[in-house]
Design an enzyme around this catalytic site. Structure first.
Site, PDB file in Angstrom:
ATOM      1  CE  LYS A  84      -4.339  -1.692   0.606  1.00  0.00           C
ATOM      2  NZ  LYS A  84      -4.163  -3.123   0.825  1.00  0.00           N
ATOM      3  CD  GLU A 106     -10.133   3.991  -0.232  1.00  0.00           C
ATOM      4  OE1 GLU A 106      -9.900   5.194  -0.455  1.00  0.00           O
ATOM      5  OE2 GLU A 106      -9.398   3.076  -0.670  1.00  0.00           O
ATOM      6  CB  SER A 370       0.459  -8.109  -1.164  1.00  0.00           C
ATOM      7  OG  SER A 370      -0.447  -8.947  -0.483  1.00  0.00           O
TER       8      SER A 370
HETATM    9  C1  PLP Z   1      -5.113  -4.198   0.847  1.00  0.00           C
HETATM   10  C2  PLP Z   1      -4.306  -5.421   0.687  1.00  0.00           C
HETATM   11  C3  PLP Z   1      -4.520  -6.311  -0.385  1.00  0.00           C
HETATM   12  C4  PLP Z   1      -5.653  -6.167  -1.367  1.00  0.00           C
HETATM   13  O1  PLP Z   1      -5.600  -5.009  -2.134  1.00  0.00           O
HETATM   14  P1  PLP Z   1      -5.176  -5.003  -3.659  1.00  0.00           P
HETATM   15  O2  PLP Z   1      -5.544  -3.646  -4.098  1.00  0.00           O
HETATM   16  O3  PLP Z   1      -5.945  -6.076  -4.349  1.00  0.00           O
HETATM   17  O4  PLP Z   1      -3.719  -5.255  -3.711  1.00  0.00           O
HETATM   18  C5  PLP Z   1      -3.674  -7.394  -0.532  1.00  0.00           C
HETATM   19  N1  PLP Z   1      -2.671  -7.620   0.333  1.00  0.00           N
HETATM   20  C6  PLP Z   1      -2.436  -6.808   1.391  1.00  0.00           C
HETATM   21  C7  PLP Z   1      -1.308  -7.125   2.309  1.00  0.00           C
HETATM   22  C8  PLP Z   1      -3.241  -5.683   1.596  1.00  0.00           C
HETATM   23  O5  PLP Z   1      -3.003  -4.883   2.643  1.00  0.00           O
END
Ligand code: PLP
Length: 389
Positions: A84, A106, A370
């Site tokens: 993020k 948001e 992620s």
């Molecule tokens: C918010 C989040 C996601 C999902 O959001 P995308 O916009 O699909 O990437 C995935 N992994 C983590 C660790 C998140 O914080």
């Protein structure tokens, strides 16, 4: 800059928002060509964000799968613990360049709210975050984090009191305060130009994968896997690889099983949500339905419009993984590699292991990790108490 991805995308918004979107598009067009902006972005990414993030060979997880090599792109090591940051940083710098004096955002699970609060503090821009009241209860530690970082958190009590309602509130605020305020949208969703801007800022992931895998192996991976909520980490991973022959796999949340979970690409149908034409989980009347997933970050009824196109053209394959399989993958990564993953990418880890099993040992499967799992410990422990997994 594409307004549409095939039939998808566009900007289905009230007229009052059109000038703001146009201003944003032209600011981004000029910033992306400006070497000074690019240098500034690269410096902040490195010095505050910790980029580039490493590729990691998950050797013991590979042995567990018993097929192709499994590698991780370590976005969990980015400042704040998730990808993020990449987008919040880019939009924060863009807002400052546009002379905006206030940031709004948001948030669902709170990860994007925390990232925006961090950047608001670092750039000296007051930050206000809209969050569904139910999400504030479910994700209390992130509410505290945002407050400690100096942000104001506004509880949203309309609708289902979750992410979709928080986006509506943030859009409403933006319409009223557009002269002074930039809306830092947190995923590759919403009206044009947000999906493109977010993709551009997250594409640092895929560009690094391209460079790192070529220098490490002299070639690209065979299969690349990422989880899909709104789709920002996945589009940032995939976009720089679209014109290669790498196989791409997006993984949605299947929920507890039985229902559609939050799998808009696998189980939804085209419709309009938050200003874009895309795949949406909806009832036969077109009303958006409630989603459910063990991972708050994937719990969204829509998806970025570029994914909708990539689904239809078949360039990316999309699968769904259920809660209990994602939880199993969480424990595999903890036990095999000493990494606690966020529950969102745990879905992708499960799908990667499933795919690796069917592939030759000389293949390489790369997963975008992620985010890290600290935020999910309570959820994981609660499920452990419920008995065998
Ligand atoms: C918010 C989040 C996601 C999902 O959001 P995308 O916009 O699909 O990437 C995935 N992994 C983590 C660790 C998140 O914080």
């Amino acid at each position: 800059m594409p307004r549409r991805f095939g039939a998808y995308g566009g900007a289905y918004v009230p007229e009052t928002l059109v000038p703001a979107l146009q201003e944003l598009e032209s600011a981004w067009r000029s910033a992306r060509r400006d070497p000074r902006f690019r240098k500034e972005l690269a410096q902040w990414s490195r010095d505050l964000g910790g980029r580039p993030t490493p590729l990691y060979f998950a050797e013991r997880l590979t042995r567990r799968a018993g097929g192709a090599q499994i590698w991780l792109k370590r976005e969990d090591l980015v400042h704040g613990g998730a990808h993020k940051f990449n987008n919040a940083l880019g939009q924060g710098l863009l807002a400052r360049r546009m002379g905006k004096r206030r940031l709004i955002a948001e948030t669902g699970a709170g990860q994007h709210g925390v990232a925006t609060a961090m950047l608001g503090a670092a750039l000296g821009l007051p930050t206000e975050v809209y969050m569904g009241r139910r999400d504030m209860e479910r994700q209390a530690p992130n509410v505290e984090r945002m407050r400690l970082l100096g942000a104001t958190v506004h509880p949203v009590t309309s609708g289902s009191e979750t992410l979709k309602d928080a986006i509506n509130e943030a859009l409403r605020d933006w319409i009223t305060n557009v002269r002074t305020t930039h809306y830092v949208l947190g995923s590759a969703v919403g009206p044009h130009p947000f999906p493109t801007i977010v993709c551009d800022f997250q594409s640092v992931i895929g560009r690094e994968i391209r460079r790192q895998s070529r220098s490490r192996w002299g070639q690209l991976p065979d299969l690349v896997v990422a989880c899909v909520g709104g789709g920002s980490n996945a589009i940032g991973t995939f976009h720089p690889l679209l014109k290669t022959s790498v196989e791409l796999l997006g993984v949605e949340a299947g929920g507890a099983g039985g229902g559609a979970g939050a799998s808009s690409l696998v189980r939804g149908a085209p419709g309009i949500l938050h200003g874009a034409y895309t795949y949406v989980l909806q009832d036969p009347d077109g009303q958006v339905v409630e989603t459910e997933s063990v991972s708050a970050g994937l719990d969204y009824a829509g998806v970025g419009p570029e994914h909708a196109m990539l689904r239809d053209t078949g360039r990316v394959r999309y699968e769904s993984v259920r809660d209990r399989d994602a939880l199993a993958a969480f424990h595999w990564l903890a036990a095999d590699e000493g990494i606690l993953p966020a529950l969102e990418p745990a879905h992708a880890i499960y799908a990667a292991v499933r795919a690796a099993r069917r592939r030759s040992k000389t293949d390489r499967v790369l997963v975008t990790l992620s985010g890290r799992g600290d935020k999910d410990l309570e959820v994981v422990l609660r499920h452990d108490d419920r008995g065998p997994r």
